[in-house]
Design a protein around this motif. Sequence first.
Motif, PDB file in Angstrom:
ATOM      1  N   GLY A  16       0.803  -1.207   0.000  1.00  0.00           N
ATOM      2  CA  GLY A  16       0.000   0.000   0.000  1.00  0.00           C
ATOM      3  C   GLY A  16       0.833   1.252   0.000  1.00  0.00           C
ATOM      4  N   SER A  17       2.054   1.193   0.580  1.00  0.00           N
ATOM      5  CA  SER A  17       2.870   2.395   0.645  1.00  0.00           C
ATOM      6  C   SER A  17       4.262   2.180   0.088  1.00  0.00           C
ATOM      7  CB  SER A  17       3.000   2.856   2.108  1.00  0.00           C
ATOM      8  OG  SER A  17       3.644   1.850   2.876  1.00  0.00           O
ATOM      9  N   PHE A  18       4.550   0.973  -0.349  1.00  0.00           N
ATOM     10  CA  PHE A  18       5.869   0.616  -0.857  1.00  0.00           C
ATOM     11  C   PHE A  18       6.960   0.938   0.159  1.00  0.00           C
ATOM     12  CE2 PHE A  18       3.772  -0.285  -4.532  1.00  0.00           C
ATOM     13  CZ  PHE A  18       3.238   0.811  -5.166  1.00  0.00           C
ATOM     14  N   THR A  19       6.675   0.736   1.440  1.00  0.00           N
ATOM     15  CA  THR A  19       7.628   1.055   2.491  1.00  0.00           C
ATOM     16  C   THR A  19       8.252  -0.221   3.011  1.00  0.00           C
ATOM     17  OG1 THR A  19       6.336   2.986   3.109  1.00  0.00           O
ATOM     18  CG2 THR A  19       7.935   2.163   4.728  1.00  0.00           C
ATOM     19  N   PHE A  20       9.586  -0.283   3.001  1.00  0.00           N
ATOM     20  CA  PHE A  20      10.260  -1.460   3.505  1.00  0.00           C
ATOM     21  C   PHE A  20      10.465  -1.342   5.004  1.00  0.00           C
ATOM     22  CE2 PHE A  20      11.379  -3.541  -0.368  1.00  0.00           C
ATOM     23  CZ  PHE A  20      11.480  -2.526  -1.298  1.00  0.00           C
ATOM     24  N   THR A  21      10.426  -2.509   5.677  1.00  0.00           N
ATOM     25  CA  THR A  21      10.752  -2.523   7.089  1.00  0.00           C
ATOM     26  C   THR A  21      11.696  -3.671   7.347  1.00  0.00           C
ATOM     27  OG1 THR A  21       9.934  -2.867   9.320  1.00  0.00           O
ATOM     28  CG2 THR A  21       8.630  -3.852   7.564  1.00  0.00           C
ATOM     29  N   ALA A  22      12.705  -3.442   8.158  1.00  0.00           N
ATOM     30  CA  ALA A  22      13.702  -4.464   8.430  1.00  0.00           C
ATOM     31  C   ALA A  22      13.409  -5.204   9.729  1.00  0.00           C
ATOM     32  CB  ALA A  22      15.090  -3.839   8.504  1.00  0.00           C
ATOM     33  N   SER A  23      12.316  -4.919  10.382  1.00  0.00           N
ATOM     34  CA  SER A  23      12.022  -5.548  11.659  1.00  0.00           C
ATOM     35  C   SER A  23      11.597  -6.991  11.475  1.00  0.00           C
ATOM     36  CB  SER A  23      10.908  -4.778  12.370  1.00  0.00           C
ATOM     37  OG  SER A  23       9.728  -4.819  11.610  1.00  0.00           O
ATOM     38  N   LYS A  24      11.939  -7.835  12.447  1.00  0.00           N
ATOM     39  CA  LYS A  24      11.549  -9.235  12.442  1.00  0.00           C
ATOM     40  C   LYS A  24      10.338  -9.419  13.345  1.00  0.00           C
ATOM     41  CE  LYS A  24      16.351 -10.838  12.026  1.00  0.00           C
ATOM     42  NZ  LYS A  24      17.420 -11.620  12.682  1.00  0.00           N
ATOM     43  N   THR A  25       9.495 -10.379  13.000  1.00  0.00           N
ATOM     44  CA  THR A  25       8.412 -10.759  13.886  1.00  0.00           C
ATOM     45  C   THR A  25       8.917 -11.848  14.816  1.00  0.00           C
ATOM     46  OG1 THR A  25       6.724 -10.206  12.268  1.00  0.00           O
ATOM     47  CG2 THR A  25       6.095 -11.727  14.018  1.00  0.00           C
ATOM     48  N   VAL A  26       8.925 -11.568  16.109  1.00  0.00           N
ATOM     49  CA  VAL A  26       9.437 -12.508  17.100  1.00  0.00           C
ATOM     50  C   VAL A  26       8.370 -12.732  18.147  1.00  0.00           C
ATOM     51  CG1 VAL A  26      11.241 -12.994  18.787  1.00  0.00           C
ATOM     52  CG2 VAL A  26      11.790 -11.714  16.716  1.00  0.00           C
ATOM     53  N   SER A  27       8.106 -13.981  18.485  1.00  0.00           N
ATOM     54  CA  SER A  27       7.165 -14.310  19.540  1.00  0.00           C
ATOM     55  C   SER A  27       7.918 -15.024  20.639  1.00  0.00           C
ATOM     56  CB  SER A  27       6.050 -15.209  18.997  1.00  0.00           C
ATOM     57  OG  SER A  27       6.552 -16.516  18.774  1.00  0.00           O
ATOM     58  N   ALA A  28       7.178 -15.426  21.661  1.00  0.00           N
ATOM     59  CA  ALA A  28       7.802 -16.182  22.734  1.00  0.00           C
ATOM     60  C   ALA A  28       8.378 -17.492  22.226  1.00  0.00           C
ATOM     61  CB  ALA A  28       6.782 -16.439  23.835  1.00  0.00           C
ATOM     62  N   ASP A  29       7.894 -17.948  21.090  1.00  0.00           N
ATOM     63  CA  ASP A  29       8.360 -19.205  20.510  1.00  0.00           C
ATOM     64  C   ASP A  29       9.552 -19.021  19.577  1.00  0.00           C
ATOM     65  OD1 ASP A  29       6.318 -20.591  21.805  1.00  0.00           O
ATOM     66  OD2 ASP A  29       4.907 -20.175  20.188  1.00  0.00           O
ATOM     67  N   GLY A  30      10.086 -17.810  19.458  1.00  0.00           N
ATOM     68  CA  GLY A  30      11.230 -17.566  18.595  1.00  0.00           C
ATOM     69  C   GLY A  30      10.867 -16.688  17.416  1.00  0.00           C
ATOM     70  N   GLU A  31      11.779 -16.619  16.442  1.00  0.00           N
ATOM     71  CA  GLU A  31      11.572 -15.754  15.292  1.00  0.00           C
ATOM     72  C   GLU A  31      10.658 -16.418  14.272  1.00  0.00           C
ATOM     73  OE1 GLU A  31      15.475 -17.198  12.704  1.00  0.00           O
ATOM     74  OE2 GLU A  31      15.190 -15.088  13.166  1.00  0.00           O
ATOM     75  N   ASN A  32      10.042 -15.565  13.430  1.00  0.00           N
ATOM     76  CA  ASN A  32       9.280 -16.086  12.298  1.00  0.00           C
ATOM     77  C   ASN A  32      10.271 -16.521  11.227  1.00  0.00           C
ATOM     78  OD1 ASN A  32       7.587 -16.620  10.140  1.00  0.00           O
ATOM     79  ND2 ASN A  32       7.222 -14.462   9.703  1.00  0.00           N
ATOM     80  N   ILE A  33      10.464 -17.813  11.080  1.00  0.00           N
ATOM     81  CA  ILE A  33      11.489 -18.347  10.183  1.00  0.00           C
ATOM     82  C   ILE A  33      11.233 -17.937   8.739  1.00  0.00           C
ATOM     83  CG2 ILE A  33      12.500 -20.494   9.307  1.00  0.00           C
ATOM     84  CD1 ILE A  33      11.557 -21.744  12.031  1.00  0.00           C
ATOM     85  N   LEU A  34       9.973 -17.966   8.319  1.00  0.00           N
ATOM     86  CA  LEU A  34       9.660 -17.693   6.917  1.00  0.00           C
ATOM     87  C   LEU A  34       9.850 -16.224   6.578  1.00  0.00           C
ATOM     88  CD1 LEU A  34       6.489 -19.910   6.451  1.00  0.00           C
ATOM     89  CD2 LEU A  34       8.890 -20.545   6.417  1.00  0.00           C
ATOM     90  N   GLY A  35       9.453 -15.329   7.475  1.00  0.00           N
ATOM     91  CA  GLY A  35       9.580 -13.900   7.203  1.00  0.00           C
ATOM     92  C   GLY A  35      10.999 -13.418   7.284  1.00  0.00           C
ATOM     93  N   THR A  36      11.857 -14.127   8.049  1.00  0.00           N
ATOM     94  CA  THR A  36      13.232 -13.694   8.259  1.00  0.00           C
ATOM     95  C   THR A  36      14.185 -14.248   7.213  1.00  0.00           C
ATOM     96  OG1 THR A  36      12.773 -13.637  10.627  1.00  0.00           O
ATOM     97  CG2 THR A  36      15.089 -13.577   9.975  1.00  0.00           C
ATOM     98  N   HIS A  37      13.889 -15.426   6.674  1.00  0.00           N
ATOM     99  CA  HIS A  37      14.882 -16.124   5.867  1.00  0.00           C
ATOM    100  C   HIS A  37      14.490 -16.299   4.403  1.00  0.00           C
ATOM    101  CE1 HIS A  37      17.499 -16.951   9.268  1.00  0.00           C
ATOM    102  NE2 HIS A  37      16.427 -17.288   9.971  1.00  0.00           N
TER     103      HIS A  37
END
Length: 741
Positions: A16-37
């Motif tokens: 919608g805004s063509f804005t990149f973000t470098a943040s990772k989604t992390v939960s108590a169970d660890g990082e989001n493997i698919l979004g990070t890698h």
Amino acid sequence: MKKLLSVILSLSLVLGSFTFTASKTVSADGENILGTHNRANYTWMTSNANNLNEGFCGIGNGFSNINAVNENLTNGNNMLGTTATTDEVAIYVNLGANYDISSAKLYQGSTNADFFDSYCTNYSVYYSTEIVNSTNKGADSVMNWAKAGECTNGTIYSTAKIKNAVDVSDTGDTITFDDTYTARSIKVVFDKDSCMGTGTNGNNTGKVGTISILSLRVYGSEHQEESSSEETQAPTQTPTTTVAPTQAPTQGPEQETIINNDGDENMYGSFSTNLAQGKNGYASSNDRQDKNYPVKVGNLTDGNTNSYIVTHSNDAAPWFAVDLGSVQDINKIKVVPGGNDAYTAAYPISYEIQVSPQIPSLGDDAASVAGLTWTTVKTVTGGTLASLDTTFAHQTTRWVRVKVNSQNTSNCSLFELNVYGTDKSSPYIEPTEATDVLFIGNSMTYYNNLPEVVERLAGMRNINLNCTAATNGGKNLIYQSTAANVDAAIKVGGYEVVVIQDIVGSFDADNLKTGADALIAKIKQYNPDAQIVFYEPWPVRNSLTGTNTLLPYFTHYYFKTANQAHALLAPAGEAFYEIFTKDVVDGYAGDDKHPTRYGTFISASTVLYTLFPELANGTYTSADQSTLDETLKVSAEATAGNLDTFDLSILNAIDDAGYKYAHAVSTAMSANTGYTSVAGEYEDYEDEFNPDGLPAVQGTVVDASLFSEANGDIAIGQTAYASSVYNSSAANGVDGKTGTR
């Protein structure tokens, strides 16, 4: 053949805004493997509901994009559900390494108006320690799958297309596993009978019973007891190599010889500004001036992809260099190879990228360039006529050189050598293999560097294109089909897409068909799998609107010819007309023919949406301003009337128009129906002429002896008749001119 329309999805891209973000989604169970890698290229689905492909579908085989495994909630992928003929309705992902996984999250739904209420209420998550790939296709007979968890109350995400759905959620579905499992691959299998899609506008028309995925996320951490390598190994790093000017060329496979400045071993992203443009360029020789010694050159850094510098045929160690004017932190260069006339195939095959931090300003003293202390930071092999971006560990340097080890002919020629600065605020994204796109056209393609603008706009959507052009000003497709530079470009081979554009000022439908047939035959000979795209420009200013408009004539025959060739059509002329007549902006340059940069943006947006119909047209924001400004100013050879900064409201209106007409034409082609131009209908008498009921006309009787070859064409200048006329005169048929109709 490279993967068709490959997509990089390592970072989250908000369309919608063509804005990149470098943040990772992390939960108590660890990082989001698919979004990070970045697993888009290692993800497969059992179908693509957009085009009704079924099987083991991935990027280049059923999909142009895989959006379902990033963290973007505004664009996903659609699958067949209740109507699927496959044994399973599923998505498979190769994680790239062994991970200890403990939970998953799924956001369901679609942002496409053809897929309302597209979600599934019952599905299960499975894992395996084996590698799923396009060969084994995740088959139970080959892989051991075990259930990690299930969902029996699936929901649709609240911002998706919803009409009748009752299971709506703002948070998606969370599946917490009973235990932590070690997995190399995962799959999500959906219950066909609980796929709820209600089709177009939620009216149970079109494709119903579908399931759509906006974002699949799997949480965990890398397994520590064992490691697993990726299918494609990253290039190995070798120690720093300092190369003296007289050292023999290094041969062999591609290698990296990286110097990490100040011990910094990180790889970073790059800024979009070309630091070399307008700076002093140098070459080891100049064949066109018969100078077999180092020379200062302007063509290497002028931003003009139609000017070039070619080394001497007797130059045994050719090189090209640029003085950046001051010390810069850089980590990427772009080599744009090739030339015109006799030098169309004079490209480098193997070369070293070298830097020198020394700070002398040599001016015209080109001979001293070779005497600088050069350090090789990367060696590239396998070069072709296609332009190539190469990223390396960041360097602090003033000078950059391409030292050629081997070339395709006795000469070596470059259009441009671009250099880009290090952006330490953004991580490096390992590129997937780019989609190679060749543009063939005239000044309507060349001016403002349309191919580069398309490439950069695609990059803003995380799509990796490598666009190359072969252009000849003022020429039609008949000429292009035999032009030396076009011939050389086509014979490079390996293009997934070839975009062709015909002449404007003397456009003729018969010549379009003749030229396209000849050109496409040659393209297919060397690029048998290439997708052909016709790029339709617009008429000159005094023929765009009113009773004299030629746009319906342009559009009718571009559509007809593209359809007959089983090609795509990018109707930039249609979008240009709407923008012009609605007074959004005047896209004509001062010559009332060529585009301003706004006009080029119209063409680029239309081409982009033609190539990638799944893309949602978004809204550019202030965060995109600098990137868009740099994108539209990539060429110094710009037509008159251009700006240095561009109005976002105008760019958004253009983006909407490009999307609108690319989809309108695509829909008409898919439905095998005709298409009527936004400027009005064109009556094709070749298709619709019916002689019944027409009165006979008696002409002047002449002696039969006049009908001889010696007398030539005796019809010229005589009285002519036609059943009707459209924007012309019957006299055009006997005026002896092939340019009138």
